[in-house]
Design a protein around this motif. Structure first.
Motif, PDB file in Angstrom:
ATOM      1  N   UNK A  53      83.494  23.288   4.296  1.00 36.44           N
ATOM      2  CA  UNK A  53      82.288  23.528   5.088  1.00 36.44           C
ATOM      3  C   UNK A  53      82.089  25.039   5.195  1.00 36.44           C
ATOM      4  N   UNK A  54      80.887  25.472   4.780  1.00 40.14           N
ATOM      5  CA  UNK A  54      80.597  26.907   4.758  1.00 40.14           C
ATOM      6  C   UNK A  54      79.089  27.096   4.743  1.00 40.14           C
ATOM      7  N   UNK A  55      78.606  28.050   5.510  1.00 43.68           N
ATOM      8  CA  UNK A  55      77.169  28.339   5.517  1.00 43.68           C
ATOM      9  C   UNK A  55      76.976  29.777   5.996  1.00 43.68           C
ATOM     10  N   UNK A  56      76.552  30.642   5.084  1.00 44.51           N
ATOM     11  CA  UNK A  56      76.318  32.038   5.452  1.00 44.51           C
ATOM     12  C   UNK A  56      74.837  32.379   5.535  1.00 44.51           C
ATOM     13  N   UNK A  57      73.995  31.332   5.592  1.00 44.00           N
ATOM     14  CA  UNK A  57      72.562  31.554   5.651  1.00 44.00           C
ATOM     15  C   UNK A  57      71.915  31.720   4.295  1.00 44.00           C
ATOM     16  N   UNK A  75      67.255  31.385  14.253  1.00 47.87           N
ATOM     17  CA  UNK A  75      67.153  32.012  15.557  1.00 47.87           C
ATOM     18  C   UNK A  75      68.323  31.563  16.424  1.00 47.87           C
ATOM     19  N   UNK A  76      68.385  32.078  17.655  1.00 50.36           N
ATOM     20  CA  UNK A  76      69.510  31.752  18.520  1.00 50.36           C
ATOM     21  C   UNK A  76      69.533  30.279  18.910  1.00 50.36           C
ATOM     22  N   UNK A  77      68.370  29.625  18.996  1.00 49.05           N
ATOM     23  CA  UNK A  77      68.339  28.235  19.452  1.00 49.05           C
ATOM     24  C   UNK A  77      67.879  27.244  18.386  1.00 49.05           C
ATOM     25  N   UNK A  78      67.399  27.712  17.245  1.00 56.97           N
ATOM     26  CA  UNK A  78      67.001  26.785  16.198  1.00 56.97           C
ATOM     27  C   UNK A  78      67.124  27.459  14.835  1.00 56.97           C
ATOM     28  N   UNK A 118      66.159  21.238   5.858  1.00 53.62           N
ATOM     29  CA  UNK A 118      66.978  20.944   7.030  1.00 53.62           C
ATOM     30  C   UNK A 118      66.485  21.764   8.214  1.00 53.62           C
ATOM     31  N   UNK A 119      66.642  21.191   9.409  1.00 51.56           N
ATOM     32  CA  UNK A 119      66.285  21.888  10.640  1.00 51.56           C
ATOM     33  C   UNK A 119      67.266  21.460  11.720  1.00 51.56           C
ATOM     34  N   UNK A 120      67.674  22.416  12.565  1.00 51.03           N
ATOM     35  CA  UNK A 120      68.620  22.112  13.631  1.00 51.03           C
ATOM     36  C   UNK A 120      68.185  22.800  14.918  1.00 51.03           C
ATOM     37  N   UNK A 121      68.656  22.240  16.031  1.00 48.85           N
ATOM     38  CA  UNK A 121      68.333  22.774  17.346  1.00 48.85           C
ATOM     39  C   UNK A 121      69.630  22.966  18.113  1.00 48.85           C
ATOM     40  N   UNK A 122      69.875  24.218  18.527  1.00 51.43           N
ATOM     41  CA  UNK A 122      71.101  24.583  19.243  1.00 51.43           C
ATOM     42  C   UNK A 122      72.358  24.212  18.459  1.00 51.43           C
ATOM     43  N   UNK A 123      72.272  24.192  17.126  1.00 47.58           N
ATOM     44  CA  UNK A 123      73.399  23.874  16.252  1.00 47.58           C
ATOM     45  C   UNK A 123      73.975  22.489  16.527  1.00 47.58           C
TER      46      UNK A 123
END
Length: 252
Positions: A53-57, A75-78, A118-123
């Motif tokens: 598992x790895x994700x550097x953006x 962003x910080x929350x999404x 993909x989209x995430x909220x607050x990780x």
């Protein structure tokens, strides 16, 4: 396939050159993976599985799937992003796997790749949509996949449950579950399935032994598309799978 991998590596290395030097988190592990086979008389599949598992953006690896982002925002929350992605497809059989399949052509596992959003909220909460095509020209088919998941804790345990819906084209289902005219017998009539939807539920379960070392479990259950269930070579209308792995997480 090798050219796709080379391209992904080049893009990643070039992008990394322009980034500020900061620590990245990576998780490495290894363990046994088991997957049932829905075909009549075919044994379960058991494989050793690396876990990353790895994700550097820019570049990511999620267990056995990898990809490269080409558009997105964090962003910080999404966060959201579009990426090119690829993953293995562990399904199929050899005619020698079962007496019931004698006279059938082998159906091989493959590697599929395509576009992912993909989209995430607050990780924690996330949604991922993928459009994938066979990269090894075996089933010559495409499919669309949507997964919605969340994260929650119970004591020291962390759970990552999700629901999965997969649209499978008629070519995909015909390759893995069809019976050609040349393969037909009195007890195995010719069969050409149409397209359909496969639905599944899964969860990852993590338990820490230390700040870096944890155990990771994956449990998954899928219901086959209706046209696959009706195939004369199919015994079970489901596929279950699981992984048990030790993982080590660190920064570099």
């Amino acid at each position: 396939m090798k050219y796709l991998i080379i391209l992904l590596l080049i893009i990643t290395l070039q992008a990394e050159e322009g980034k500020e030097n900061k620590k990245q988190k990576i998780t490495l592990g290894f363990g046994p993976y088991i997957q049932s086979q829905p075909y009549k008389g075919v044994d379960d599949l058991i494989l050793p599985s690396p876990v990353i598992f790895y994700d550097n953006g820019i570049f990511y690896v999620r267990w056995s799937r990898f990809g490269v982002y080409f558009l997105g925002e964090k962003k910080s929350d999404y966060a959201w992003g579009f990426s090119l992605t690829a993953q293995p497809r562990t399904l199929g059989y050899k005619a020698t796997d079962s007496t019931i399949l004698n006279g059938m052509d082998d159906r091989e596992s493959s590697f599929e790749g395509g576009l992912a959003f993909s989209a995430s909220y607050h990780d924690k909460e996330y949604i991922e949509i993928m459009l994938l095509h066979d990269l090894l020209d075996r089933n010559k088919a495409w499919l669309a996949r949507c997964e919605i998941g969340d994260e929650f804790k119970a004591g020291s345990f962390t759970f990552y449950p999700s629901v999965v819906g997969i649209y499978q084209s008629d070519k995909f289902l015909d390759y893995y579950y069809g019976v050609k005219d040349s393969e037909a017998t009195l007890s195995r009539p010719a069969y050409t399935p149409g397209d359909g939807f496969e639905f599944g539920v899964q969860t990852y379960i993590s338990y820490p032994f230390s700040d870096n070392l944890s155990t990771l479990i994956n449990l998954r259950y899928d219901i086959l598309a209706k046209s696959a269930q009706d195939s004369p070579i199919v015994e079970d209308n489901y596929i279950y799978s699981g992984l048990l792995s030790l993982i080590y997480t660190f920064e570099y």
